[in-house]
Design an enzyme around this catalytic site. Structure first.
Site, PDB file in Angstrom:
ATOM      1  N   HIS A   1      12.948  55.985  83.572  1.00  0.00           N
ATOM      2  CA  HIS A   1      12.961  57.288  84.254  1.00  0.00           C
ATOM      3  C   HIS A   1      13.629  58.329  83.353  1.00  0.00           C
ATOM      4  CE1 HIS A   1      12.420  59.931  87.625  1.00  0.00           C
ATOM      5  NE2 HIS A   1      13.531  60.505  87.203  1.00  0.00           N
ATOM      6  N   ALA A   2      12.944  59.437  83.127  1.00  0.00           N
ATOM      7  CA  ALA A   2      13.400  60.438  82.162  1.00  0.00           C
ATOM      8  C   ALA A   2      14.751  61.027  82.541  1.00  0.00           C
ATOM      9  CB  ALA A   2      12.364  61.563  82.065  1.00  0.00           C
TER      10      ALA A   2
ATOM     11  N   HIS B   1      10.683  69.726  80.756  1.00  0.00           N
ATOM     12  CA  HIS B   1      11.704  69.666  81.814  1.00  0.00           C
ATOM     13  C   HIS B   1      13.042  69.180  81.250  1.00  0.00           C
ATOM     14  CE1 HIS B   1      13.252  68.735  85.937  1.00  0.00           C
ATOM     15  NE2 HIS B   1      13.886  67.785  85.279  1.00  0.00           N
ATOM     16  N   GLU B   2      12.989  68.085  80.529  1.00  0.00           N
ATOM     17  CA  GLU B   2      14.228  67.510  79.993  1.00  0.00           C
ATOM     18  C   GLU B   2      14.894  68.447  78.990  1.00  0.00           C
ATOM     19  OE1 GLU B   2      15.567  65.147  81.471  1.00  0.00           O
ATOM     20  OE2 GLU B   2      13.815  64.568  82.642  1.00  0.00           O
TER      21      GLU B   2
ATOM     22  N   HIS C   1      17.186  70.892  80.532  1.00  0.00           N
ATOM     23  CA  HIS C   1      18.553  70.399  80.740  1.00  0.00           C
ATOM     24  C   HIS C   1      19.347  70.491  79.434  1.00  0.00           C
ATOM     25  CE1 HIS C   1      17.793  68.910  84.741  1.00  0.00           C
ATOM     26  NE2 HIS C   1      16.933  67.994  84.366  1.00  0.00           N
TER      27      HIS C   1
ATOM     28  N   GLU D   1      17.560  71.842  87.391  1.00  0.00           N
ATOM     29  CA  GLU D   1      16.225  71.238  87.452  1.00  0.00           C
ATOM     30  C   GLU D   1      15.111  72.258  87.241  1.00  0.00           C
ATOM     31  OE1 GLU D   1      15.942  68.214  87.260  1.00  0.00           O
ATOM     32  OE2 GLU D   1      17.970  67.597  87.810  1.00  0.00           O
TER      33      GLU D   1
ATOM     34  N   HIS E   1      15.685  57.714  92.179  1.00  0.00           N
ATOM     35  CA  HIS E   1      16.889  58.450  92.568  1.00  0.00           C
ATOM     36  C   HIS E   1      17.695  57.782  93.682  1.00  0.00           C
ATOM     37  CE1 HIS E   1      14.162  61.029  90.404  1.00  0.00           C
ATOM     38  NE2 HIS E   1      15.150  61.859  90.143  1.00  0.00           N
TER      39      HIS E   1
ATOM     40  N   ARG F   1      17.951  69.037  95.102  1.00  0.00           N
ATOM     41  CA  ARG F   1      17.926  69.886  93.915  1.00  0.00           C
ATOM     42  C   ARG F   1      16.500  70.159  93.426  1.00  0.00           C
ATOM     43  NH1 ARG F   1      21.032  65.930  89.783  1.00  0.00           N
ATOM     44  NH2 ARG F   1      22.545  66.178  91.461  1.00  0.00           N
ATOM     45  N   TYR F   2      15.633  69.163  93.544  1.00  0.00           N
ATOM     46  CA  TYR F   2      14.268  69.346  93.029  1.00  0.00           C
ATOM     47  C   TYR F   2      13.446  70.235  93.957  1.00  0.00           C
ATOM     48  CZ  TYR F   2      15.643  65.371  90.139  1.00  0.00           C
ATOM     49  OH  TYR F   2      16.295  64.539  89.278  1.00  0.00           O
TER      50      TYR F   2
HETATM   51  O1  X8Z Z   1      13.727  62.968  88.015  1.00  0.00           O
HETATM   52  C1  X8Z Z   1      13.150  63.925  87.535  1.00  0.00           C
HETATM   53  C2  X8Z Z   1      13.337  64.266  86.072  1.00  0.00           C
HETATM   54  C3  X8Z Z   1      14.681  63.949  85.585  1.00  0.00           C
HETATM   55  S1  X8Z Z   1      15.863  65.010  86.241  1.00  0.00           S
HETATM   56  C4  X8Z Z   1      12.343  63.482  85.263  1.00  0.00           C
HETATM   57  N1  X8Z Z   1      12.297  64.646  88.269  1.00  0.00           N
HETATM   58  C5  X8Z Z   1      12.026  64.316  89.660  1.00  0.00           C
HETATM   59  C6  X8Z Z   1      11.277  63.003  89.757  1.00  0.00           C
HETATM   60  O2  X8Z Z   1      10.745  62.541  88.761  1.00  0.00           O
HETATM   61  O3  X8Z Z   1      11.217  62.446  90.856  1.00  0.00           O
HETATM   62  C7  X8Z Z   1      11.570  65.829  87.843  1.00  0.00           C
HETATM   63  C8  X8Z Z   1      10.746  66.247  89.004  1.00  0.00           C
HETATM   64  C9  X8Z Z   1      11.181  65.437  90.177  1.00  0.00           C
HETATM   65 ZN    ZN Z   2      15.738  66.986  85.669  1.00  0.00          ZN
END
Ligand code: X8Z
Ligand code: ZN
Length: 640
Positions: free
Chosen positions: A380-381, A410-411, A414, A438, A539, A548-549
């Site tokens: 997971h990024a 996206h990354e 950050h 985010e 998450h 947050r998203y």
């Molecule tokens: O978790 C993330 C990023 C890292 S902060 C890859 N995102 C959420 C997800 O993947 O569920 C970005 C969008 C939503």
């Molecule tokens: Zn992120």
């Protein structure tokens, strides 16, 4: 942590979006006796401690997620344990200043200190250690998650990336997609008991700090009352729900066309058919959803795959002699790395075009860009600030596709936030709120217009037409609009778990009730309490708050509109790219530099002229598509 974060822990707020930062123990020794230290001096000491101790904590967390085994998990849990112990000690010491007149910065710093972790730990050392162990175990279990089955007389084992490949493949069968989806969800079943205990422990920690429960603590990080924050998210959802419903209805129609009666489950989208494990991004359904075939070619994935194939040919051509099987594997890997690197450079180029600095050299040697072959990692990024002085990294398992390309942008959002605010005291080194963190990279993604993509060779020549506009809007909506209710429901579930309104014997049913209510999606097969489907989303085991998203998906359109204004752009919002515009870049950077040193509405106002969260930006942006969807849906029974 966060964004990354590590489950581990700490300092979510501190570290900002993605990486953890932590305190350590030497400060506790240095603590002077009560009464002899001013509040300003106390805050200075806390900041110094965070700066001094975060590199060690981050190193332990980084190793635990890029090299998963029992040893790295033990070290991560131990370092987390130290950080959380120190944090609790600081929070306790800070009580000395309750009720005192403090400078605004000091008062804010102390308030932020109490919110510095998303994983509040009980004071009892045994419970704190238990919490740290569970957190490492849950995140490790997610990263190492593997689904094995007997198939065609052979044992077949696959991890998340391969299972996602099945879901994203438009030619995969209904049955294979169902198997990939249910298979991935088996990895979460063993997490249920640990998660239940985890929730008890963080609640205890939150209550000891004076919050009603861990969810109320999470909702306290928005410069407003936690109840007001919940109401604010409801308000925004009501604003955007009609747009989401129009899209959901259109997608359901296309799934029904492709799959007949199996294309819906009581009017809801079947979870395994949306092209995405969690139904949060429907971009992979493009082949059945593309409004006008060929009007504006937007096949970014195809272009990236071609680039990788060309790189592989080049490497093979340069290879002397006959390549053994082992050599071939190595060449494949070199090609993976080369394309991942060039995608990352492409993203960096956007930021530098705005006047932001180049990524430091260490980024290129220390980041994890592709999945290692020899060990388990959390794919997971995430983005990391290892030491607050320039050791920034991302951790991804990049594949040559559009989703991963946008995730890199996206990354890097950050990463640029970290670099911009590194001069601030550590307690202010975070997003104005976590939604800001985010939203940065996503704002840049909005500026990846067809014209921009063409200019960098990722799509072919663009013809201007209304049909091309609808295609481009659909492409964006499948990522951004589809996401909205998902961004909300995850924490609706966790808030309920933490406040007790969702009991452990309802974990899974409550999850699917929320999925149905907000997203209009449903599993095709029964999911009873033998399952723990929330654990199959990073998450939850990673303990990263998710609202947050949702905020970011509203905010990024506000940021985008403001930056387009700053760039002097005057056309329709959706066609604006601020690539290369230094005025926009300057405004963006000024916002990033503020970190969380002031309440977020002030920061928002400085950029956009208004301090309010406002869904009109996303609604204006998608106005052409929404009108089109309404036409398409005429005569259909929408809603669920
Ligand atoms: O978790 C993330 C990023 C890292 S902060 C890859 N995102 C959420 C997800 O993947 O569920 C970005 C969008 C939503
Ligand atoms: Zn992120």
């Amino acid at each position: 942590m966060n964004v990354k974060l590590l489950a581990a822990a700490l300092l979510a707020a501190l570290a900002g979006a993605c990486a953890a930062t932590a305190p350590r123990d030497k400060t506790t020794q240095a603590a002077p006796g009560a009464g002899s230290e001013s509040a300003d001096a106390f805050v200075g000491r806390v900041n110094d401690a965070f700066r001094a101790t975060s590199p060690e904590m981050n190193a332990a967390q980084w190793l635990a997620v890029t090299y998963i085994n029992e040893d790295s998990q033990l070290l991560a849990a131990k370092s987390n344990e130290r950080s959380l112990t120190q944090l609790n000690a600081f929070v306790e010491e800070a009580r000395r200043y309750d009720g005192q007149a403090l400078s605004a910065d000091t008062a804010r710093s102390i308030a932020l200190l109490k919110l510095a972790t998303a994983m509040p730990a009980p004071k009892d050392p045994a419970k704190l250690a238990e919490l740290a162990r569970i957190a490492s175990k849950l995140e490790g279990a997610y990263g190492a998650g593997t689904y094995c089955r007997d198939h065609d007389g052979k044992r077949q084992c696959r991890q998340l990336g391969e299972l996602e490949d099945v879901l994203r493949d438009p030619k995969a069968s209904y049955e294979d997609q169902l198997d990939a989806w249910t298979g991935w969800h088996t990895i979460a079943q063993p997490m249920r008991a640990d998660y239940r205990r985890f929730a008890e422990l963080v609640n205890e920690g939150a209550r000891e700090m004076g919050f009603a429960d861990a969810g109320a603590m999470w909702r306290s990080g928005y410069d407003m009352d936690p109840d007001a924050f919940r109401a604010e998210t409801d308000r925004l959802w009501e604003q955007v729900k009609p747009l989401y419903s129009d899209l959901q209805c259109y997608v359901r129609g296309k799934l029904e066309k492709k799959y007949g009666a199996r294309g819906h489950v009581d009017g809801l989208l079947p979870a395994h058919l949306t092209g995405n494990m969690w139904q949060q991004d429907w971009g992979n359904l493009w082949p059945i959803l593309e409004p006008y075939k060929g009007a504006g070619s937007l096949d970014i994935t195809g272009a990236l795959e071609k680039q990788r194939a060309a790189e592989l040919r080049r490497l093979r051509a340069g290879f002397k002699g006959r390549a053994s099987a082992e050599d071939s594997v190595r060449l494949e890997r070199e090609a993976d790395l080369a394309i991942a690197r060039s995608m990352t450079e492409r993203a960096e180029d956007f930021y530098t075009s705005l006047g932001m600095p180049k990524l430091p050299e260490s980024f290129w040697t220390k980041a994890q860009l592709v999945k290692p072959r020899d060990r388990d990692v959390v794919c997971h990024a995430s983005a990391w600030d290892m030491n607050m002085t320039g050791d920034v990294r991302i951790k991804m398992c990049i594949k040559p596709n559009e989703e991963d390309l946008t995730t890199i942008y996206h990354e890097l959002g950050h990463v640029y936030y970290y670099l911009a605010y590194n001069d601030l005291p550590p307690l202010f080194q975070s997003g104005a709120n976590d939604g800001f963190h985010e939203a940065i990279g996503d704002t840049v993604v909005l500026a990846l217009t067809p014209d921009y993509l063409q200019s960098v060779g990722l799509v072919g020549k663009q013809r201007q037409s209304e049909q091309a506009v609808i295609n481009a809007q659909m492409r964006m909506a499948l990522a951004k609009v589809a996401f909205l209710p998902f961004g909300l429901m995850i924490d609706r579930w966790r808030w309920g778990v933490f406040d007790g309104s969702i009991a452990p014997d309802q974990y899974n049913s409550a999850w699917w009730d929320l999925k149905a209510r907000y997203q209009g999606v449903a599993p095709a097969t029964a999911r009873d309490e033998a399952f723990f489907d929330p654990g199959a989303k990073y998450h939850v085991p990673g303990n990263t708050p998710y609202t947050r998203y949702f905020l970011a998906h509203i905010l990024q359109f506000q940021f985008y509109r403001a930056l387009c204004d700053a760039a002097g752009y005057e056309g329709p919002l959706h066609a604006c790219s601020f690539y290369g515009n230094k005025e926009a870049g300057q405004k963006f950077w000024s916002m990033l530099k503020k970190g969380q040193s002031q309440p977020w509405p002030e920061t928002l106002k400085e950029l956009t002229g208004s301090g309010e969260l406002d869904a009109t930006a996303i609604l204006d942006y998608f106005a052409p598509l929404q009108a089109w969807l309404k036409q398409q849906n005429q005569g259909r029974q929408c809603g669920w």
